[in-house]
Scaffold this active site. Structure first.
Site, PDB file in Angstrom:
ATOM      1  N   LYS B  82      50.650  53.750 -37.622  1.00 17.13           N
ATOM      2  CA  LYS B  82      50.110  52.582 -38.804  1.00 17.13           C
ATOM      3  C   LYS B  82      50.946  52.800 -39.915  1.00 17.13           C
ATOM      4  CE  LYS B  82      45.666  50.837 -40.482  1.00 17.13           C
ATOM      5  NZ  LYS B  82      44.141  51.181 -40.286  1.00 17.13           N
ATOM      6  N   SER B 160      41.658  47.561 -38.843  1.00 11.84           N
ATOM      7  CA  SER B 160      42.715  47.242 -39.301  1.00 11.84           C
ATOM      8  C   SER B 160      43.937  47.776 -38.708  1.00 11.84           C
ATOM      9  CB  SER B 160      42.611  47.433 -40.734  1.00 11.84           C
ATOM     10  OG  SER B 160      42.625  49.100 -41.043  1.00 11.84           O
ATOM     11  N   SER B 184      37.878  50.764 -38.168  1.00 14.82           N
ATOM     12  CA  SER B 184      39.613  50.423 -37.929  1.00 14.82           C
ATOM     13  C   SER B 184      40.166  51.042 -37.040  1.00 14.82           C
ATOM     14  CB  SER B 184      40.246  50.475 -39.508  1.00 14.82           C
ATOM     15  OG  SER B 184      39.812  49.676 -40.553  1.00 14.82           O
TER      16      SER B 184
END
Lengths: 52, 464
Positions: B82, B160, B184
C-alpha cells in the site's frame, strides 16, 4: 475555517458546521447518563515518565 | 503450469516452483510486472511500479538460491505494498494529490523485513487518500481514481487498502501489505474476494507507515489464502526500536478442536446473498469446529468512539495539511471539507473515547474469552457501485452489528475470507475475530474452512 482556505464557499461552511454538529451529537454516546465515566477512569493512552 | 495459473498461485505453490527450478524469481517478477502494467490501471490498483528495484531483488534472490541460500518461504516471491509505506527510491503518495511528489530516503520496517525474508518488491499500490481519515463517501477518493474490484469493474475494490486487495485478487502480485485503522484490510479483502489478516495492535511495527491514528493503525497482509497471510505476517511481525508499540509475541495455535461463537444479530439487515453464504459457511465450520451458539457484542458506543478517535488523531496527524488549505486538492469532495470537521473535535470527547476503550477491552474479554473466535459476515453487502455515493447504495442492507469498529478499538486480530458470491458476480465474506495475539488460531480456522471450500481459489476474468 476560511482562515485556512479563503475559497471555501458558504455551502462548504454550512456542510462543515452541520457535520461538526452531528459529531457532537454522536459523541454524547461516549458518556451517557446511564453509565457515566467516573473521575478515576483513565484513558488508554497514558504518559510514561521513563524515556523509551 | 500456464502463465495465468502461476500468476494466481499461492505463495506455497510459487515457492515450490522456485525450489524445483520450474521458474526463477526473475521470471516470476517479469510475469507480475507485465500484469501490473497491463491490468493495474484498469482496476485503479497501482501508483508506482518499481521496475529496477524489483529486478535487482529478484536477481539477488536467484543468485542466493543458486548458491544454496534460501531465506525462507517468501524467498524470491514478488509482492506489493500500500502506498503509505515508505520505500527509498520511489514516491510515497499516501494516495493523495498533495503528497504525490513525497519521497522518503528509507524503507518502512515492514518492507525491510520482507526484503530480509527474500521477497521482491514490485509496486506501490493504490489506496484511498489519507487512508480514508477525512470521511470520504464515494469510491472516487484517490488521486489515482476509484479502485475497482477484479470481479466486476463497475464496483469498488473497497478501502482503504484498495490496490493491495485488487492486485492480489487479480494475480498482479504474489501478496500485498495493507493497513487498517478501522476496516481498511477487511473491507477491501471482502470486496475483492481475498484473505485479509488484521493483526493485533502492536504485532507489526508501523515505522515508516503514514500515521492516521496512532492508537488504532495496524499493518497486515492481503493474500490469496489464509496460509499465505500467516506466512507473511510471521515475516513482518515483531518488536522494533522505531515503534514502541511493536512487541515480540509467540503465535500459539489451538491444540484442540476450535470453539467458535456466532455473533448475535450478525446477519440482520444483510443482503440475502450474504446471509445465505454465511449460513452455508456455518455448516462447513461445523465439520471441524464446535459452534457454541450465539454471543452478543457488548453494548458499547463503538462507532462514536472510533469516529471521535480517528477524527482527533487524524486532524493532529494532518494538521499541517488542514491549516495550509491544501485539503482542497484532495480528490473526494467530502475529504476537502472533512479535515475541518475533524479539526473541530473536542478534546474532552477524544479523551472520553479513549477512556471508553478500557471498558470495551474488558467487556470483550468477559464476553469472548470462552471462544477461540467469534464469526460474523464481514460486511452486510457485496462491493459498492463505483458510481454511487455510499450513503445511497444498498440502503436496505445497513446491517445491525459489525465487528469492525469494535475489533479495532479493542485491538484484537481478525481474518476475513471469501465465502461465496452475490449479485453482479461479487464476492461475499466472513470474518473471524480472535483474542489478543491469537492470530494463529484464526489462521487455523480459516485454513480449515479453505481446505473444504474453493471460494479463495476462484479467479476473476480480467479486462485490460
Amino acid at each position: 475555517m476560511r482562515r485556512f482556505d479563503p475559497k471555501l464557499t458558504d455551502a462548504d461552511i454550512d456542510k462543515i458546521a452541520h457535520a461538526i454538529d452531528d459529531n457532537a451529537k454522536g459523541a454524547a454516546a461516549l458518556n451517557p447518563k446511564k453509565s457515566r465515566l467516573r473521575n478515576s477512569d483513565e484513558p488508554v493512552t497514558t504518559f510514561e515518565a521513563e524515556p523509551q | 503450469m500456464m502463465h495465468d495459473e502461476i500468476a494466481f498461485a499461492d505463495v506455497a505453490t510459487l515457492q515450490r516452483l522456485l525450489g524445483r527450478g520450474t521458474v526463477s524469481s526473475a521470471e516470476l517478477t517479469e510475469l507480475y510486472l507485465a500484469r501490473l502494467e497491463k491490468y493495474g490501471p484498469a482496476y485503479g490498483a497501482v501508483v508506482t511500479i518499481v521496475h529496477e528495484r524489483a529486478r535487482a531483488e529478484a536477481k539477488r534472490a536467484d543468485r542466493e538460491r543458486a548458491a544454496g541460500r534460501v531465506r525462507g518461504p517468501l524467498h524470491g516471491i514478488p509482492y506489493g505494498v500500500k502506498d503509505l509505506l515508505a520505500t527509498a527510491g520511489a514516491p510515497t503518495t499516501w494516495g493523495a494529490a498533495p503528497y504525490r511528489e513525497q519521497h522518503f530516503d528509507f524503507d518502512a520496517t515492514a518492507v525491510k523485513r520482507l526484503q530480509a525474508a527474500g521477497a521482491v518488491l514490485l509496486a506501490k499500490l493504490s489506496m484511498v487518500e489519507l487512508a480514508g481519515g477525512f470521511g470520504y463517501n464515494d469510491a472516487n477518493a484517490s488521486f489515482t481514481g476509484p479502485g475497482r474490484t477484479p470481479w466486476n469493474r463497475r464496483f469498488w475494490s473497497g478501502g482503504s487498502s484498495s490496490g493491495s486487495a485488487a492486485a492480489t485478487a487479480a494475480g498482479l502480485v504474489g501478496f500485498a501489505i495493507g493497513s487498517e485503522t478501522s476496516g481498511s484490510i477487511l473491507f477491501p479483502a471482502t470486496s475483492c474476494g481475498v484473505t485479509g489478516l488484521r493483526p493485533t495492535y502492536g504485532r507489526v511495527s508501523r515505522h515508516g507507515a503514514m500515521a492516521l491514528c496512532w492508537s488504532l493503525d495496524k499493518l497486515g497482509p492481503l493474500a490469496r489464502s489464509a496460509a499465505d497471510a500467516d506466512t507473511v505476517l510471521r515475516a513482518i511481525a515483531g518488536s522494533d526500536p522505531n515503534d514502541r508499540t511493536a512487541v515480540d509475541r509467540p503465535f500459539p495455535a489451538a491444540r484442540r478442536r476450535p470453539r467458535i461463537a456466532v455473533l448475535a444479530k450478525g446477519t440482520q439487515k444483510t443482503m440475502p446473498a450474504v446471509k445465505n453464504a454465511f449460513e452455508a459457511s456455518l455448516r462447513v465450520l461445523e465439520e471441524f469446529c464446535d459452534i457454541a451458539g450465539e454471543v452478543a457484542l457488548p453494548d458499547l458506543p463503538y462507532d462514536a468512539a472510533v469516529g471521535t478517535i480517528v477524527n482527533a488523531e487524524g486532524a493532529a496527524a494532518f494538521r499541517e495539511l488542514i491549516e495550509s488549505g491544501r485539503s482542497r486538492e484532495l480528490q473526494s469532495v467530502d475529504d476537502r471539507t472533512g479535515g475541518y470537521v475533524a479539526y473541530a473535535t473536542l478534546a474532552v470527547d477524544y479523551i472520553d473515547a479513549q477512556r471508553r476503550r478500557t471498558f470495551m477491552r474488558d467487556a470483550f474479554e468477559r464476553a469472548f474469552a470462552p471462544f477461540d473466535a467469534v464469526v460474523a459476515p464481514t460486511l452486510p453487502t457485496v462491493a459498492y457501485p463505483v458510481d454511487l455515493s455510499f450513503d445511497k447504495a444498498y440502503t436496505a442492507y445497513p446491517g445491525v452489528v459489525s465487528l469492525i469498529s469494535a475489533g479495532n478499538l479493542t485491538g484484537v486480530p481478525a481474518i476475513g475470507i471469501p465465502n461465496g458470491f452475490g449479485p453482479n458476480g461479487l464476492p461475499t465474506g466472513l470474518s473471524f475475530l480472535g483474542r489478543p495475539f491469537g492470530e494463529a488460531k484464526l489462521v487455523q480456522i480459516a485454513r480449515g474452512f479453505q481446505s473444504r471450500t474453493t471460494f479463495h481459489t476462484r479467479r476473476p476474468v480480467l479486462e485490460s
